[in-house]
Design a protein around this motif. Structure first.
Motif, PDB file in Angstrom:
ATOM      1  N   VAL A   1      -6.267   6.294   5.249  1.00 45.27           N
ATOM      2  CA  VAL A   1      -5.144   7.133   4.616  1.00 45.27           C
ATOM      3  C   VAL A   1      -5.368   7.793   3.260  1.00 45.27           C
ATOM      4  O   VAL A   1      -6.529   7.367   3.208  1.00 45.27           O
ATOM      5  CB  VAL A   1      -3.845   6.152   4.670  1.00 45.27           C
ATOM      6  N   SER A   2      -4.666   8.393   2.696  1.00 48.33           N
ATOM      7  CA  SER A   2      -5.116   9.006   1.295  1.00 48.33           C
ATOM      8  C   SER A   2      -5.502   7.846   0.348  1.00 48.33           C
ATOM      9  O   SER A   2      -5.996   8.241  -0.608  1.00 48.33           O
ATOM     10  CB  SER A   2      -3.809   9.741   1.012  1.00 48.33           C
ATOM     11  N   ASN A   3      -4.685   6.726   0.509  1.00 55.26           N
ATOM     12  CA  ASN A   3      -4.977   5.821  -0.659  1.00 55.26           C
ATOM     13  C   ASN A   3      -5.554   4.562   0.056  1.00 55.26           C
ATOM     14  O   ASN A   3      -5.446   3.394  -0.237  1.00 55.26           O
ATOM     15  CB  ASN A   3      -3.779   5.313  -0.947  1.00 55.26           C
ATOM     16  N   GLY A   4      -6.684   4.560   0.713  1.00 56.48           N
ATOM     17  CA  GLY A   4      -7.633   3.482   1.394  1.00 56.48           C
ATOM     18  C   GLY A   4      -7.314   3.606   2.940  1.00 56.48           C
ATOM     19  O   GLY A   4      -7.529   4.221   3.414  1.00 56.48           O
ATOM     20  N   LYS A   5      -7.108   2.197   3.434  1.00 57.16           N
ATOM     21  CA  LYS A   5      -7.339   1.890   4.706  1.00 57.16           C
ATOM     22  C   LYS A   5      -5.999   1.007   4.568  1.00 57.16           C
ATOM     23  O   LYS A   5      -5.628   0.218   4.125  1.00 57.16           O
ATOM     24  CB  LYS A   5      -8.412   1.223   5.069  1.00 57.16           C
ATOM     25  N   VAL A   6      -5.336   1.145   6.043  1.00 54.84           N
ATOM     26  CA  VAL A   6      -4.115   0.242   6.329  1.00 54.84           C
ATOM     27  C   VAL A   6      -4.337  -0.174   7.787  1.00 54.84           C
ATOM     28  O   VAL A   6      -5.247   0.096   8.546  1.00 54.84           O
ATOM     29  CB  VAL A   6      -2.859   1.123   6.445  1.00 54.84           C
TER      30      VAL A   6
ATOM     31  N   LYS B   1       0.762  -1.278  -0.062  1.00 55.92           N
ATOM     32  CA  LYS B   1       0.097   0.093   0.072  1.00 55.92           C
ATOM     33  C   LYS B   1       1.141   1.356   0.004  1.00 55.92           C
ATOM     34  O   LYS B   1       1.855   1.228   0.763  1.00 55.92           O
ATOM     35  CB  LYS B   1      -1.006   0.143   1.239  1.00 55.92           C
ATOM     36  N   GLN B   2       0.604   2.126  -0.903  1.00 56.73           N
ATOM     37  CA  GLN B   2       1.472   3.303  -0.817  1.00 56.73           C
ATOM     38  C   GLN B   2       0.966   4.457  -0.061  1.00 56.73           C
ATOM     39  O   GLN B   2      -0.347   4.632   0.001  1.00 56.73           O
ATOM     40  CB  GLN B   2       1.635   4.151  -2.546  1.00 56.73           C
ATOM     41  N   LEU B   3       1.911   4.752   1.030  1.00 58.85           N
ATOM     42  CA  LEU B   3       1.644   5.868   1.821  1.00 58.85           C
ATOM     43  C   LEU B   3       2.403   7.100   1.455  1.00 58.85           C
ATOM     44  O   LEU B   3       3.505   7.151   0.938  1.00 58.85           O
ATOM     45  CB  LEU B   3       1.983   5.520   3.374  1.00 58.85           C
ATOM     46  N   SER B   4       1.827   8.212   1.873  1.00 56.37           N
ATOM     47  CA  SER B   4       2.706   9.554   2.012  1.00 56.37           C
ATOM     48  C   SER B   4       3.130   9.977   3.309  1.00 56.37           C
ATOM     49  O   SER B   4       2.553   9.289   4.309  1.00 56.37           O
ATOM     50  CB  SER B   4       2.022  10.558   1.303  1.00 56.37           C
ATOM     51  N   LEU B   5       4.171  10.868   3.302  1.00 56.59           N
ATOM     52  CA  LEU B   5       4.366  10.916   4.663  1.00 56.59           C
ATOM     53  C   LEU B   5       3.402  11.982   5.529  1.00 56.59           C
ATOM     54  O   LEU B   5       3.331  12.098   6.794  1.00 56.59           O
ATOM     55  CB  LEU B   5       5.935  11.898   4.635  1.00 56.59           C
TER      56      LEU B   5
END
Length: 258
Positions: free
Chosen positions: A104-109, A67-71
């Motif tokens: 998060v910005s790209n879904g859920k983690v 999953k891609q996260l941003s800082l």
């Protein structure tokens, strides 16, 4: 001969100091002779919260698409963790189950997921560096027996107080993953891509204010880490950014030569 009360008080005090010193020494001495014999819970007692976090720190996440996260996501994750479990607390396995379905910005983690970020290694105050004498690694000394503590931030000019922490564990660590390379990458301001397990380091407290630093606490704006990380890639375009989704623009740290 009858001993005076003063003499007895002094003797008891001395015995107390000796006993306390022995306890402290036992608490910092290695609990196993070498890394190969260090169990997955380190020096922790089975069934305790310390055993849970030590085992998690050694867990390699399953393969698949990270999953891609941003800082920026790490600020949101910290806010949720503050609400759900707090900081500088022991967490049982049951309590850690609250750390899932986090937006998060790209879904859920969730804690334990395979995730990735891009950013820059920050070399400040002798960082990156090997940790030493941690319970998870049976309180052994020496860089070969300890995690490498690596601060990652959005820009190469950022302070470590503006970053997060990623950790290289010593178990099965590639020979090409060295502190020297990490410091060179920081000096050359090379963008990096890191993949690994998302973990909440509940033992610490946030330390993001350089004017009022928290003594003994790693500088960072979130207690969420990559621990351990499984891939560390370096952008081939010095002084530029690379496409996170184009593998041809990155090289593995073990292959990197400046």
């Amino acid at each position: 001969m009858r001993r005076s009360p003063v003499f007895l008080h002094i003797a008891i005090a001395v015995m107390g100091i000796v006993f306390s010193t022995q306890i402290r020494a036992a608490g910092t001495a290695p609990c196993k002779p070498d890394l190969a014999s260090c169990p997955e819970i380190g020096c922790a007692t089975a069934g305790t919260a310390d055993a849970v976090i030590n085992k998690l720190k050694r867990r390699v996440p399953p393969g698949g698409t990270p999953k891609q996260l941003s800082l920026d996501d790490f600020e949101k994750l910290q806010e949720r963790a503050d609400t759900l479990v707090g900081q500088r607390k022991s967490l049982t396995a049951q309590q850690r189950k609250k750390l899932k379905a986090l937006s998060v910005s790209n879904g859920k983690v969730a804690e334990g997921d395979l995730v990735e970020i891009t950013g820059y290694v920050i070399a400040e105050h002798s960082l990156p560096h090997p940790n030493t004498g941690e319970s998870v690694n049976c309180r052994l000394k020496g860089s070969d027996n300890n995690d490498f503590h690596v601060p990652i931030a959005r820009q190469p000019s950022d302070s470590i107080f503006d970053g997060i922490v990623v950790e290289m564990i010593p178990q099965d660590r590639p020979g090409g993953w060295t502190i020297r390379k990490l410091k060179t990458i920081a000096r050359d301001e090379r963008e990096v891509l890191v993949r690994g397990q998302l973990l909440y380091d509940n033992k610490h407290v946030m330390n993001n204010n350089p004017s009022e630093p928290e003594p003994g606490q790693p500088a960072r704006y979130s207690l969420w880490e990559f621990h351990p990380f499984t891939d560390f890639l370096v952008c081939k375009n010095q002084g530029d950014v690379c496409d996170q989704n184009d593998s041809g623009q990155w090289e593995r740290l073990e292959d990197y030569e400046n």
